[in-house]
Design an enzyme around this catalytic site. Structure first.
Site, mmCIF file in Angstrom:
data_model
loop_
_atom_site.group_PDB
_atom_site.id
_atom_site.type_symbol
_atom_site.label_atom_id
_atom_site.label_comp_id
_atom_site.label_asym_id
_atom_site.label_seq_id
_atom_site.Cartn_x
_atom_site.Cartn_y
_atom_site.Cartn_z
ATOM 1 N N THR A 195 47.104 35.092 37.981
ATOM 2 C CA THR A 195 46.006 36.060 37.840
ATOM 3 C C THR A 195 45.255 36.261 39.150
ATOM 4 O OG1 THR A 195 44.374 34.415 37.072
ATOM 5 C CG2 THR A 195 45.712 35.525 35.397
ATOM 6 N N TYR A 230 32.257 38.279 42.392
ATOM 7 C CA TYR A 230 33.417 38.026 43.250
ATOM 8 C C TYR A 230 33.059 38.152 44.728
ATOM 9 C CZ TYR A 230 37.293 37.193 40.108
ATOM 10 O OH TYR A 230 38.160 36.605 39.222
ATOM 11 N N LEU A 242 42.236 40.307 37.749
ATOM 12 C CA LEU A 242 42.404 40.822 36.387
ATOM 13 C C LEU A 242 42.992 39.715 35.506
ATOM 14 C CD1 LEU A 242 43.738 44.366 37.323
ATOM 15 C CD2 LEU A 242 41.564 43.863 36.186
ATOM 16 N N HIS A 243 42.172 38.694 35.255
ATOM 17 C CA HIS A 243 42.649 37.519 34.522
ATOM 18 C C HIS A 243 43.130 37.875 33.116
ATOM 19 C CE1 HIS A 243 41.102 34.911 37.662
ATOM 20 N NE2 HIS A 243 39.908 35.465 37.547
ATOM 21 N N ASP A 244 42.199 38.274 32.255
ATOM 22 C CA ASP A 244 42.550 38.548 30.858
ATOM 23 C C ASP A 244 43.482 39.752 30.707
ATOM 24 O OD1 ASP A 244 40.956 36.387 30.360
ATOM 25 O OD2 ASP A 244 39.335 37.507 29.403
#
Length: 308
Positions: A195, A230, A242-244
């Site tokens: 991610t 961030y 864009l983790h999720d």
């Protein structure tokens, strides 16, 4: 079309992941289940309903775990990342969504759906794994009936994002994570290994706002708040990871990532609590994402996220 239960702790990247999933015809979302994590479970449920309302979608939402498996309530939430409301302070605190959560508990919904549709349901879990662990404890039969659990969590070959060892979702309930990852359920682990290779550029937010769509402006405003966090933690990145959404991307097209089969042990005591330790094992039912075609994934995400 994949049948999905989407387990969320709705903060900002959860909201982006929801929009991506809701605009992807490959996915049939049976319901959202909520958990504490980025915010308290009550706020996660409200935020999930808020996102659905902003996107003009009507899908069942079931409230779930309000505290960890064994360690009581989470004591601190990352408001510096997700805002006081969990959505970048985009919600008026006197505002409440007109949509209502469904009756019943998230854990019972998960069990009921998996048992009624054996080998058909993929669970996308992008928060602490408490609801999944509770479902396994309550009805172990579901371990052999769920098609796959795609988990945004962990940091196997890279440092954590809460401390040098642990990723936020795993450390929020390490006992639940260890239970799920040692249960034998088929898992794809979408962790910081991949991610953090993705990036939504800040310039895209102006494009979203310029569409004039209320939903796009809502997503742009909250994501701008997220990107400011961030700017502090990853100066020079010029956007946010864009983790999720990547967990959703993997559900849509597994070719976005490369994986290795591993056994995963979650450290549950001591300084390294929350660490995910991977041991290669070709027989393991856990696939750990180790690389990502970030450019192709981000392009796909951007084509979907603010569709009308």
């Amino acid at each position: 079309m994949k049948s999905i239960i989407f387990d969320v702790d709705t903060g900002i990247d959860d909201a982006l992941a929801m929009a991506y999933a809701l605009h992807s015809p490959e996915l049939e979302i049976l319901g959202f289940t909520t958990c504490f994590g980025n915010v308290a479970v009550e706020d996660a449920t409200r935020n999930t309903l808020a996102v659905l309302e902003k996107l003009d979608r009507h899908i069942p939402v079931f409230s779930g775990a309000g505290q960890t498996l064994n360690r009581g309530e989470k004591k601190k939430y990352p408001k510096h990342v997700h805002g006081e409301d969990g959505l970048g302070n985009t919600l008026d605190f006197e505002w409440a969504p007109t949509l209502q959560a469904s009756q019943g508990h998230a854990v019972d919904f998960i069990i009921e759906q998996v048992k009624s549709r054996p080998d058909e349901i993929t669970i996308i879990a992008v928060g602490p794994l408490t609801n999944i662990a509770l479902a396994i404890k309550k009805d172990p039969e579901i371990m052999s009936l769920v098609k796959e659990v795609i988990i945004m969590g962990g940091a196997v070959k890279v440092p954590g994002n809460v401390n040098p060892y642990a990723e936020a979702n795993i450390i929020s309930d390490p006992d639940a994570a260890d239970l799920v990852l040692s249960s034998g359920v088929p898992v794809t682990l979408v962790g910081l290994d991949v991610t953090m290779q993705t990036c939504l550029p800040k310039s895209k937010l102006d494009e979203w706002s310029a569409t004039g769509k209320e939903s796009a402006q809502f997503l742009a405003e909250m994501t701008n708040y997220y990107m400011k966090a961030y700017d502090s933690s990853h100066p020079g990145l010029g956007g946010c990871a864009l983790h999720d959404p990547l967990a959703v991307g993997v559900a849509i097209d597994s070719d976005f990532v490369s994986t290795e089969s591993m056994n995963i042990k979650v450290v549950t005591e001591g300084e390294e609590t929350g660490r995910t330790i991977g041991q290669p094992d070709s027989e393991s039912r856990i696939r750990v994402c180790t690389d990502v075609d970030a450019a192709r994934f981000v392009k796909h995400f951007l084509e979907r996220v603010i569709r009308s």
